[in-house]
Scaffold this motif. Structure first.
Motif, PDB file in Angstrom:
ATOM      1  N   GLY A 182       0.874  -1.403  -0.314  1.00 39.95           N
ATOM      2  CA  GLY A 182      -0.229  -0.423   0.273  1.00 39.95           C
ATOM      3  C   GLY A 182       0.766   1.532   0.237  1.00 39.95           C
ATOM      4  N   SER A 183       2.098   0.859  -0.643  1.00 36.75           N
ATOM      5  CA  SER A 183       2.777   1.985  -0.392  1.00 36.75           C
ATOM      6  C   SER A 183       3.257   3.295  -2.254  1.00 36.75           C
ATOM      7  CB  SER A 183       4.085   2.054  -0.086  1.00 36.75           C
ATOM      8  OG  SER A 183       5.104   1.055  -0.689  1.00 36.75           O
ATOM      9  N   VAL A 184       3.387   4.083  -1.849  1.00 37.10           N
ATOM     10  CA  VAL A 184       3.698   5.451  -2.926  1.00 37.10           C
ATOM     11  C   VAL A 184       4.624   4.277  -3.831  1.00 37.10           C
ATOM     12  CG1 VAL A 184       6.015   6.660  -2.157  1.00 37.10           C
ATOM     13  CG2 VAL A 184       3.855   7.367  -3.705  1.00 37.10           C
ATOM     14  N   PRO A 185       4.822   4.102  -5.184  1.00 37.91           N
ATOM     15  CA  PRO A 185       5.071   3.827  -6.186  1.00 37.91           C
ATOM     16  C   PRO A 185       6.817   4.538  -5.965  1.00 37.91           C
ATOM     17  CG  PRO A 185       3.607   5.404  -7.010  1.00 37.91           C
ATOM     18  CD  PRO A 185       3.212   5.093  -5.874  1.00 37.91           C
ATOM     19  N   LEU A 186       7.878   4.496  -6.590  1.00 39.29           N
ATOM     20  CA  LEU A 186       9.260   5.010  -6.287  1.00 39.29           C
ATOM     21  C   LEU A 186       9.147   5.283  -7.374  1.00 39.29           C
ATOM     22  CD1 LEU A 186      11.907   4.643  -5.108  1.00 39.29           C
ATOM     23  CD2 LEU A 186      11.936   3.304  -7.115  1.00 39.29           C
ATOM     24  N   VAL A 187       8.927   5.196  -9.169  1.00 39.73           N
ATOM     25  CA  VAL A 187       8.785   5.736 -10.367  1.00 39.73           C
ATOM     26  C   VAL A 187       7.583   5.478 -10.860  1.00 39.73           C
ATOM     27  CG1 VAL A 187      11.282   5.476 -10.172  1.00 39.73           C
ATOM     28  CG2 VAL A 187       9.831   4.166 -11.612  1.00 39.73           C
ATOM     29  N   LEU A 188       7.596   5.778 -12.160  1.00 45.62           N
ATOM     30  CA  LEU A 188       5.723   5.750 -12.951  1.00 45.62           C
ATOM     31  C   LEU A 188       6.775   5.767 -14.490  1.00 45.62           C
ATOM     32  CD1 LEU A 188       3.195   7.491 -10.708  1.00 45.62           C
ATOM     33  CD2 LEU A 188       3.667   5.157 -11.323  1.00 45.62           C
ATOM     34  N   TRP A 189       6.106   4.766 -15.158  1.00 51.41           N
ATOM     35  CA  TRP A 189       6.937   4.825 -16.378  1.00 51.41           C
ATOM     36  C   TRP A 189       5.652   5.199 -17.259  1.00 51.41           C
ATOM     37  CZ3 TRP A 189      11.640   3.275 -17.935  1.00 51.41           C
ATOM     38  CH2 TRP A 189      12.335   2.558 -17.079  1.00 51.41           C
ATOM     39  N   ALA A 190       6.187   6.356 -18.169  1.00 50.19           N
ATOM     40  CA  ALA A 190       4.561   6.829 -19.141  1.00 50.19           C
ATOM     41  C   ALA A 190       5.102   7.279 -20.083  1.00 50.19           C
ATOM     42  CB  ALA A 190       4.214   8.322 -18.016  1.00 50.19           C
TER      43      ALA A 190
END
Length: 386
Positions: free
Chosen positions: A102-110
């Motif tokens: 349930g933690s925040v993502p480290l990075v996001l690929w977009a």
């Protein structure tokens, strides 16, 4: 973002199965470049060393970033202006602390022209079962079209059924739609939606916390669902079984303190059983897209005035309504009789009677007042009893 930092973020994105709060804490403490060095050497706390041991020698960062560049994509991190900082405060909710992954993502690929921070500012998730009925697909399509018409982005998971119907309607309305993937941005799943996902990448946004090449898996779908909930102002479940991914998304949204909405369906439909369960547990009952717009708008800016049945009596004052209600349903009454029925002095009744006659609601004939022939007097509770 400089190239060294990009490579560090990309490396860390693959080194463990996301999300990993221990890895996030290390990055917060010493930055991505230093964190990547420590992970490679295994000079990290025991717990983090255990979860990174299998992949710490796997460095595909350069190839991953090259693939991302070829597709016109970008890596979004907490250092970027596009990072949806406000939306991601939901990960800090008390109810999220006890939820695994349930933690925040480290990075996001977009990939796509839409900015994630702008999407998260005004968006709604439309989710539901893959085995959607014609009713569910109709609702998802109509509502998605109504949302994008008011510049609200539609967020979903790119799956068959409700997700696909919502995405297609948003695209047809020239609106913004976001598909959150459970695998790498180069692994378009389901395969039957590859053309749809390509269209989303052209005008909206494909987003994933998984690096390129990662295949979707059941646990990744469940983990992905928290991102659908996080970047949406409200989660609308159109159809869902009792145990479904849509219900899982709703659970994430509730844990973050976001509004969960459910669309009712036939009580005989198993496709709506999950929605009905959500309603029993306190989800917002929504029956038209305007109700969703009211929730996701800022300070009611997107709320429409509710429609009410129009009656000739709507504009009457309280005194005029009292006098009108004192008239008999059939036949006429004298001024004195009306005064008694209205419990008002006769001299106070004459003015309202005149106004009612001007409005065409009553008429005077042979010294008596009666309801105009073409008007129907609203029946009170007493009148309806026979």
């Amino acid at each position: 973002m400089i190239a060294e930092e990009q490579r560090a973020w990309a490396y860390l994105s693959r080194v463990t199965e996301p999300p990993c709060p221990q890895l996030g804490a290390l990055v917060d403490e010493c930055g991505p470049v230093r964190a990547a060095e420590l992970v490679r050497r295994g000079e990290v706390p025991d717990r983090l060393r255990d979860v990174t041991a299998a992949r710490r020698d796997l460095d595909c960062a350069a190839a991953d970033l090259e693939l991302l560049a070829r597709r016109g994509g970008r890596l979004i991190t907490a250092d970027d202006e596009e990072w949806p900082q406000l939306a991601f405060t939901g990960f800090g909710a008390t109810a999220m602390r006890d939820r695994p992954r349930g933690s925040v993502p480290l990075v996001l690929w977009a990939v796509g022209p839409a900015r994630l921070d702008e999407v998260a500012w005004r968006s709604a998730a439309i989710v539901g079962t893959r085995a959607a009925t014609s009713y569910g697909e109709h609702v998802a399509s109509d509502w998605a079209a109504a949302l994008v018409e008011r510049e609200v982005a539609v967020v979903s998971g790119g799956a068959y059924g409700i997700d696909g119907a919502a995405h297609r309607a948003a695209l047809a309305g020239s609106g913004t739609t976001v598909a959150v993937l459970a695998g790498g941005i180069d692994v378009l799943y389901p395969a039957g939606h590859s053309a749809l996902l390509h269209r989303i990448a052209t005008s909206g946004l494909l987003v994933s916390e998984y690096p390129p090449g990662v295949r979707p898996a059941r646990h990744r779908f469940l983990t992905r669902n928290r991102l659908v909930a996080a970047i949406s102002g409200a989660t609308v479940v159109v159809e869902a079984g009792l145990r479904s991914g849509a219900a899982n998304t709703a659970a994430w949204a509730a844990a973050m303190g976001r509004v969960v909405c459910a669309v009712p369906g036939p009580v005989t439909s198993t496709a709506s059983a999950g929605c009905h369960q959500l309603l029993r547990r306190g989800a917002e009952l929504v029956t038209r897209p305007q109700e969703v717009l009211e929730i996701v708008g800022r300070m009611g800016e997107l709320a429409d005035d509710p429609q009410h049945p129009v009656s000739p009596l709507d504009d009457l004052s309280d005194v005029e309504r009292t006098v009108y209600e004192a008239l008999p349903g059939r036949g006429g009454a004298t001024l004195g009789q009306i005064a008694v029925a209205a419990a008002m002095p006769a001299q106070q009744v004459l003015g309202p009677l005149t106004m009612l006659e001007i409005a065409g609601l009553i008429e005077q004939r042979d010294g008596q007042w009666r309801i105009a022939r073409l008007q129907r007097k609203p029946t009170s509770g007493a009148d309806r009893s026979v």
